[in-house]
Design a protein around this motif. Structure first.
Motif, short mmCIF file in Angstrom:
data_model
loop_
_atom_site.label_atom_id
_atom_site.label_comp_id
_atom_site.label_asym_id
_atom_site.label_seq_id
_atom_site.Cartn_x
_atom_site.Cartn_y
_atom_site.Cartn_z
N GLU A 176 -1.02 -1.39 -7.29
CA GLU A 176 -2.48 -1.41 -7.46
C GLU A 176 -2.96 -2.79 -7.90
O GLU A 176 -4.07 -3.21 -7.53
N SER A 226 -2.97 -4.83 -4.77
CA SER A 226 -4.13 -4.40 -3.98
C SER A 226 -5.42 -4.95 -4.57
O SER A 226 -6.36 -5.30 -3.84
N LYS A 232 0.84 -1.20 0.00
CA LYS A 232 0.00 0.00 0.00
C LYS A 232 0.87 1.25 0.00
O LYS A 232 0.49 2.30 -0.53
N ALA A 256 -7.38 0.06 -8.50
CA ALA A 256 -7.30 -1.26 -7.87
C ALA A 256 -8.69 -1.84 -7.68
O ALA A 256 -8.93 -3.03 -7.91
N MET A 308 1.47 2.66 -3.47
CA MET A 308 0.34 3.07 -4.31
C MET A 308 0.63 4.42 -4.96
O MET A 308 1.08 5.36 -4.31
N ALA A 354 -4.78 5.52 -7.96
CA ALA A 354 -4.31 4.13 -7.98
C ALA A 354 -5.23 3.24 -7.17
O ALA A 354 -5.51 2.09 -7.56
N THR A 355 -5.74 3.74 -6.05
CA THR A 355 -6.66 2.95 -5.23
C THR A 355 -7.97 2.70 -5.97
O THR A 355 -8.52 1.60 -5.94
#
Length: 567
Positions: free
Chosen positions: A87, A90, A68, A131, A71, A127-128
């Motif tokens: 990502e 994740s 993380k 993911a 990220m 990026a989150t």
């Protein structure tokens, strides 16, 4: 179906708002916390969660944790010869949580509210979101972690509260938010944080502390990646042991030798003094930005597993002159708050009167030029338009003018950050607008920023003299790959041979047994080896009842050898 997900550095969790309450969803092993770990076996099978985490010390080159922290960065993570982005790793964790939720709820999970550290910048948030998309989820909202914790706390209390502070120290990040609840509105007054401070850093301090005590034949270099992970695992156990005792053992087995040292709580506190000092600045920044004094805070709420450490609780007590509130499980609060937000998104009737405001975590502005007293021009200077901790949604306008005679066009670079020089901030986009030829300083350009809770930023440029205008829209997925690229990447992840959910418990037990085999010596090691052989033999028979009985027995014996498994 929409769920709330706490995508953590060390552990992740998924929760659902149902029947007027938030509840955590257990994974295939029955645990509500899933380690944020991914490992690849020699045959290319992907393991996620406990089975992956237990391979960290035995197969460090094939296992990834704490990704993380990467990220939004362009730094790849290698599992053997296979390259992954943070990502994508994740996404594998999120996909595992999605499968667990679907198995538990008995229906498809299509959408999610995913939490992020309050101090994640634009790249990290994008990026989150990607993911989540790679995991097959529609990301309804990215919710700041301390805001989620405050939301869970507000729903729990269901009463107006004077400003209170959420102190969120997790495995890899530290966030502070000052929150107020009134008339069904949960308002975040200010947020600050440190994206490179968490429980993992305290583990590193523990490793260095013990290494300093190992001399002669016991001296351990950290050049070996397997040894480094074994020491980090031992440090984690020791740090957790110091939560309940003044002394805890640090023990490991390396090259057939058992190495053990007792670590005193006061020695660890002294070694970690630098990290404890770093907790202070984000707290002070949030207090300054909100204009709230310490005595005006009604309470301080602890969130995140690392806040269980006595040295952290003592530091918080000294900082605020009062004991903090740990009534909500620090490991569960963020996921529970995400579930509340998911309920809000689903328009659950029990949440009709709950509203949530948030703040802009970083200052947003443009690059400009300035002139010094001698008339010299300095370019690349950051000009804030929406400052950090402004309550959102917000809209602000700033007036600029040309700097050269007969200037044909004005360029605006859009940035996010706090540094005076724009090259130290995060660039979000670029926008230009033609201007009429006039003497320098006589053409006015209105630059308006409008920012909302979804992370969407609109930049509007207007020339009042001519009525000309230009607009740039920057949203969470503005620079994401197109739909075809996302689909292609999802196919690549889907093609990975992921360990079936029904076999996840068996994989986790085997990984744990193999880790214990390396951790012990003598008769205990031989006994574990025999257990592994016996369990593998039962697995080959493919009888579910026999497998469950054998798995339960080996877990019972491993618990007796090393104590209850922790997450």
């Amino acid at each position: 179906m929409i769920v709330g997900i706490d995508l953590g550095t060390t552990n992740s969790a998924v929760a659902i708002w149902r029947d007027g309450a938030a509840s955590l969803i257990p994974n295939s092993l029955g645990d509500v916390l899933t380690p944020s770990a991914v490992s690849m076996t020699e045959d290319g099978t992907i393991l996620v969660g406990v089975a992956a985490r237990d391979r960290q010390s035995t197969h460090p080159a094939l296992t990834a944790t704490a990704f993380k922290r990467l990220m939004g960065a362009q730094k790849p993570v290698m599992l053997g010869r296979t390259r992954f982005s943070a990502e994508e790793l994740s996404a594998l964790v999120l996909r595992s949580l999605k499968a667990d939720a679907e198995a538990y709820l008995g229906e498809p999970v299509e959408s999610a509210v995913i939490t992020v550290p309050a101090y994640f910048n634009d790249r990290q948030r994008k990026a989150t979101r990607r993911a989540g998309e790679l995991a097959g989820l529609r990301v309804e909202r990215l919710l700041n972690e301390p805001t989620a914790a405050a939301l869970a706390h507000g729903i729990h209390q269901r009463e107006d509260k004077e400003p209170f502070l959420v102190f969120d120290l997790g495995g890899g990040t530290f966030d502070v938010s000052i929150v107020e609840i009134f008339d069904g509105i949960i308002e975040v007054r200010a947020s600050a944080g440190d994206n490179r401070l968490g429980g993992e850093d305290f583990n590193d301090v523990m490793v260095e502390l013990v290494r300093g005590q190992l001399k002669g034949v016991d001296a351990l270099p950290l050049s070996n990646s397997e040894l480094r992970e074994i020491m980090r695992a031992a440090a984690e156990r020791t740090r957790r042991g110091l939560t309940e005792a003044d002394t805890a053992p640090f023990s490991l087995v390396w090259k057939g030798r058992e190495i053990r040292r007792d670590v005193r709580a006061d020695a660890f506190a002294e070694a970690a003094a630098g990290l404890i000092a770093r907790l202070r600045e984000p707290v002070l920044r949030s207090m300054r930005d909100s204009g709230i004094r310490t005595e005006q805070l009604s309470e301080v709420i602890l969130v995140g597993g690392a806040t269980r450490m006595p040295i952290v609780r003592r530091a918080v007590t000294r900082m605020f002159g009062r004991f903090p509130n740990a009534s909500i499980d620090p490991d569960h609060a963020v996921a529970m708050g995400a579930a509340v937000q998911a309920g809000l998104k689903a328009r659950d009737s029990a949440l009709e009167e709950i509203r949530l405001t948030d703040v802009c975590p970083f200052t947003l502005g443009v690059d400009t030029v300035e002139f010094d007293r001698l008339g010299r021009m300095h370019s690349g200077v950051f000009c804030p338009i929406i400052e950090r901790n402004t309550v959102i949604p917000a809209s602000r306008v700033h007036v600029f003018s040309t700097v050269r005679d007969n200037q044909p066009v004005v360029e605006f670079g859009v940035y996010q950050g706090e540094a005076r020089q724009v090259d130290a901030n995060v660039k979000l986009g670029q926008l230009s607008i033609p201007v009429p030829p006039r003497p320098a300083g006589t053409v006015r350009i209105d630059c308006r920023f409008s920012y909302d809770v979804s992370g969407l930023l609109e930049v509007d440029l207007t020339i009042p003299e001519t009525g000309a205008s230009k607009q740039l829209v920057i949203c969470d997925d503005a620079d994401a790959p197109d739909d075809a690229a996302i689909a292609a990447r999802r196919e690549v992840l889907a093609a990975l041979k992921v360990h079936p959910r029904e076999d996840a418990a068996n994989a986790a037990t085997l990984a744990r047994a193999e880790r214990c085999y390396e951790a012990f010596l003598g008769e205990r090691r031989d006994h574990i080896g025999q257990m592994i052989i016996g369990f593998e033999g039962v697995l080959q028979k493919q009888d579910p009842k026999q497998i469950k009985e054998a798995r339960d027995e080996i877990e019972r014996q491993l618990d007796a050898l090393e104590g209850e498994r922790f997450l």
